[in-house]
Design a protein around this motif. Structure first.
Motif, PDB file in Angstrom:
ATOM      1  N   LEU A  58       0.824  -1.211   0.000  1.00 34.13           N
ATOM      2  CA  LEU A  58       0.000   0.000   0.000  1.00 34.13           C
ATOM      3  C   LEU A  58       0.856   1.258   0.000  1.00 34.13           C
ATOM      4  O   LEU A  58       0.506   2.255  -0.634  1.00 34.13           O
ATOM      5  CB  LEU A  58      -0.942   0.007   1.201  1.00 34.13           C
ATOM      6  N   THR A  59       1.970   1.215   0.697  1.00 33.29           N
ATOM      7  CA  THR A  59       2.890   2.356   0.687  1.00 33.29           C
ATOM      8  C   THR A  59       3.426   2.582  -0.717  1.00 33.29           C
ATOM      9  O   THR A  59       3.455   3.718  -1.207  1.00 33.29           O
ATOM     10  CB  THR A  59       4.038   2.126   1.682  1.00 33.29           C
ATOM     11  N   ALA A  60       3.836   1.512  -1.376  1.00 37.51           N
ATOM     12  CA  ALA A  60       4.339   1.629  -2.745  1.00 37.51           C
ATOM     13  C   ALA A  60       3.270   2.187  -3.676  1.00 37.51           C
ATOM     14  O   ALA A  60       3.547   3.071  -4.496  1.00 37.51           O
ATOM     15  CB  ALA A  60       4.827   0.270  -3.250  1.00 37.51           C
ATOM     16  N   VAL A  61       2.040   1.708  -3.549  1.00 36.05           N
ATOM     17  CA  VAL A  61       0.947   2.189  -4.393  1.00 36.05           C
ATOM     18  C   VAL A  61       0.715   3.683  -4.154  1.00 36.05           C
ATOM     19  O   VAL A  61       0.562   4.462  -5.100  1.00 36.05           O
ATOM     20  CB  VAL A  61      -0.345   1.379  -4.136  1.00 36.05           C
ATOM     21  N   ASN A  62       0.715   4.103  -2.889  1.00 38.54           N
ATOM     22  CA  ASN A  62       0.521   5.517  -2.566  1.00 38.54           C
ATOM     23  C   ASN A  62       1.638   6.384  -3.123  1.00 38.54           C
ATOM     24  O   ASN A  62       1.390   7.464  -3.670  1.00 38.54           O
ATOM     25  CB  ASN A  62       0.426   5.700  -1.046  1.00 38.54           C
ATOM     26  N   VAL A  63       2.863   5.931  -2.993  1.00 40.05           N
ATOM     27  CA  VAL A  63       4.014   6.710  -3.468  1.00 40.05           C
ATOM     28  C   VAL A  63       3.993   6.818  -4.991  1.00 40.05           C
ATOM     29  O   VAL A  63       4.237   7.897  -5.546  1.00 40.05           O
ATOM     30  CB  VAL A  63       5.341   6.104  -2.956  1.00 40.05           C
ATOM     31  N   VAL A  64       3.688   5.730  -5.675  1.00 46.20           N
ATOM     32  CA  VAL A  64       3.621   5.774  -7.136  1.00 46.20           C
ATOM     33  C   VAL A  64       2.475   6.680  -7.586  1.00 46.20           C
ATOM     34  O   VAL A  64       2.611   7.449  -8.543  1.00 46.20           O
ATOM     35  CB  VAL A  64       3.503   4.355  -7.738  1.00 46.20           C
ATOM     36  N   HIS A  65       1.359   6.635  -6.883  1.00 46.94           N
ATOM     37  CA  HIS A  65       0.241   7.530  -7.195  1.00 46.94           C
ATOM     38  C   HIS A  65       0.681   8.989  -7.078  1.00 46.94           C
ATOM     39  O   HIS A  65       0.424   9.797  -7.980  1.00 46.94           O
ATOM     40  CB  HIS A  65      -0.935   7.256  -6.260  1.00 46.94           C
ATOM     41  N   ASP A  66       1.339   9.316  -5.966  1.00 46.16           N
ATOM     42  CA  ASP A  66       1.835  10.684  -5.774  1.00 46.16           C
ATOM     43  C   ASP A  66       2.809  11.078  -6.886  1.00 46.16           C
ATOM     44  O   ASP A  66       2.761  12.197  -7.408  1.00 46.16           O
ATOM     45  CB  ASP A  66       2.529  10.827  -4.411  1.00 46.16           C
ATOM     46  N   TYR A  67       3.690  10.156  -7.252  1.00 45.24           N
ATOM     47  CA  TYR A  67       4.655  10.412  -8.322  1.00 45.24           C
ATOM     48  C   TYR A  67       3.941  10.689  -9.649  1.00 45.24           C
ATOM     49  O   TYR A  67       4.289  11.639 -10.366  1.00 45.24           O
ATOM     50  CB  TYR A  67       5.600   9.214  -8.470  1.00 45.24           C
ATOM     51  N   LYS A  73       1.398  16.982 -13.498  1.00 48.13           N
ATOM     52  CA  LYS A  73       1.506  18.429 -13.304  1.00 48.13           C
ATOM     53  C   LYS A  73       2.734  18.988 -14.031  1.00 48.13           C
ATOM     54  O   LYS A  73       2.676  20.051 -14.638  1.00 48.13           O
ATOM     55  CB  LYS A  73       1.583  18.763 -11.813  1.00 48.13           C
ATOM     56  N   TYR A  74       3.831  18.252 -13.962  1.00 46.36           N
ATOM     57  CA  TYR A  74       5.056  18.672 -14.639  1.00 46.36           C
ATOM     58  C   TYR A  74       4.834  18.756 -16.150  1.00 46.36           C
ATOM     59  O   TYR A  74       5.245  19.731 -16.799  1.00 46.36           O
ATOM     60  CB  TYR A  74       6.188  17.699 -14.318  1.00 46.36           C
ATOM     61  N   GLU A  75       4.175  17.753 -16.714  1.00 41.12           N
ATOM     62  CA  GLU A  75       3.927  17.741 -18.152  1.00 41.12           C
ATOM     63  C   GLU A  75       3.021  18.893 -18.573  1.00 41.12           C
ATOM     64  O   GLU A  75       3.229  19.512 -19.623  1.00 41.12           O
ATOM     65  CB  GLU A  75       3.341  16.392 -18.578  1.00 41.12           C
ATOM     66  N   ILE A  76       2.027  19.207 -17.747  1.00 42.77           N
ATOM     67  CA  ILE A  76       1.143  20.343 -18.039  1.00 42.77           C
ATOM     68  C   ILE A  76       1.944  21.640 -18.024  1.00 42.77           C
ATOM     69  O   ILE A  76       1.824  22.474 -18.929  1.00 42.77           O
ATOM     70  CB  ILE A  76      -0.027  20.393 -17.033  1.00 42.77           C
ATOM     71  N   LEU A  77       2.772  21.822 -17.003  1.00 44.03           N
ATOM     72  CA  LEU A  77       3.595  23.023 -16.914  1.00 44.03           C
ATOM     73  C   LEU A  77       4.574  23.124 -18.075  1.00 44.03           C
ATOM     74  O   LEU A  77       4.811  24.207 -18.610  1.00 44.03           O
ATOM     75  CB  LEU A  77       4.342  23.061 -15.579  1.00 44.03           C
ATOM     76  N   GLU A  78       5.128  21.998 -18.461  1.00 47.28           N
ATOM     77  CA  GLU A  78       6.063  21.979 -19.587  1.00 47.28           C
ATOM     78  C   GLU A  78       5.356  22.405 -20.875  1.00 47.28           C
ATOM     79  O   GLU A  78       5.899  23.190 -21.659  1.00 47.28           O
ATOM     80  CB  GLU A  78       6.655  20.577 -19.729  1.00 47.28           C
ATOM     81  N   ARG A  79       4.139  21.914 -21.106  1.00 49.24           N
ATOM     82  CA  ARG A  79       3.368  22.299 -22.293  1.00 49.24           C
ATOM     83  C   ARG A  79       3.042  23.788 -22.261  1.00 49.24           C
ATOM     84  O   ARG A  79       3.146  24.481 -23.276  1.00 49.24           O
ATOM     85  CB  ARG A  79       2.080  21.471 -22.395  1.00 49.24           C
ATOM     86  N   GLN A  80       2.639  24.280 -21.084  1.00 48.91           N
ATOM     87  CA  GLN A  80       2.331  25.709 -20.957  1.00 48.91           C
ATOM     88  C   GLN A  80       3.550  26.562 -21.255  1.00 48.91           C
ATOM     89  O   GLN A  80       3.436  27.614 -21.888  1.00 48.91           O
ATOM     90  CB  GLN A  80       1.789  26.003 -19.553  1.00 48.91           C
ATOM     91  N   LEU A  81       4.692  26.138 -20.801  1.00 47.67           N
ATOM     92  CA  LEU A  81       5.925  26.873 -21.045  1.00 47.67           C
ATOM     93  C   LEU A  81       6.247  26.905 -22.545  1.00 47.67           C
ATOM     94  O   LEU A  81       6.621  27.939 -23.091  1.00 47.67           O
ATOM     95  CB  LEU A  81       7.077  26.252 -20.258  1.00 47.67           C
ATOM     96  N   LYS A  82       6.085  25.776 -23.223  1.00 58.02           N
ATOM     97  CA  LYS A  82       6.353  25.719 -24.655  1.00 58.02           C
ATOM     98  C   LYS A  82       5.394  26.596 -25.441  1.00 58.02           C
ATOM     99  O   LYS A  82       5.761  27.189 -26.453  1.00 58.02           O
ATOM    100  CB  LYS A  82       6.301  24.285 -25.149  1.00 58.02           C
ATOM    101  N   GLU A  83       4.137  26.676 -24.983  1.00 61.75           N
ATOM    102  CA  GLU A  83       3.146  27.505 -25.656  1.00 61.75           C
ATOM    103  C   GLU A  83       3.498  28.987 -25.565  1.00 61.75           C
ATOM    104  O   GLU A  83       3.175  29.768 -26.456  1.00 61.75           O
ATOM    105  CB  GLU A  83       1.763  27.255 -25.080  1.00 61.75           C
TER     106      GLU A  83
END
Length: 85
Positions: A58-67, A73-83
């Motif tokens: 369960l800890t592994a599942v939670n950590v991977v979910h958070d990751y 969020k990183y990918e969204i920010l990266e796309r916004q930056l490129k735009e």
């Protein structure tokens, strides 16, 4: 550490000792282990009857979910930056 040199340290996670070998500093590895320990204890508070194996999964599942959420969020920010370029 990115020079390929391996570092070895012993950490305590949920009352068990583990030897970790990696290219990061000992401080970094201890910090990561501390975060895992904290997450396991957090989950155990909500589910005190879980055995150690289920708690670890369960800890592994939670950590991977958070990751994955951070990665999205990183990918969204990266796309916004490129735009804006």
């Amino acid at each position: 550490m990115s020079d390929g040199k391996k570092t070895k340290t012993t950490v305590n996670i949920y009352g068990q000792h583990f030897t970790i070998i990696g290219e990061e500093s000992k401080a970094h590895m201890r910090h990561v282990a501390g975060m895992v320990d904290d997450k396991m204890r957090e989950i155990n508070e909500k589910n005190p009857y879980l055995d150690i194996n289920k708690l670890a999964v369960l800890t592994a599942v939670n950590v991977v979910h958070d990751y994955m959420k951070l990665q999205e969020k990183y990918e969204i920010l990266e796309r916004q930056l490129k735009e804006k370029e």
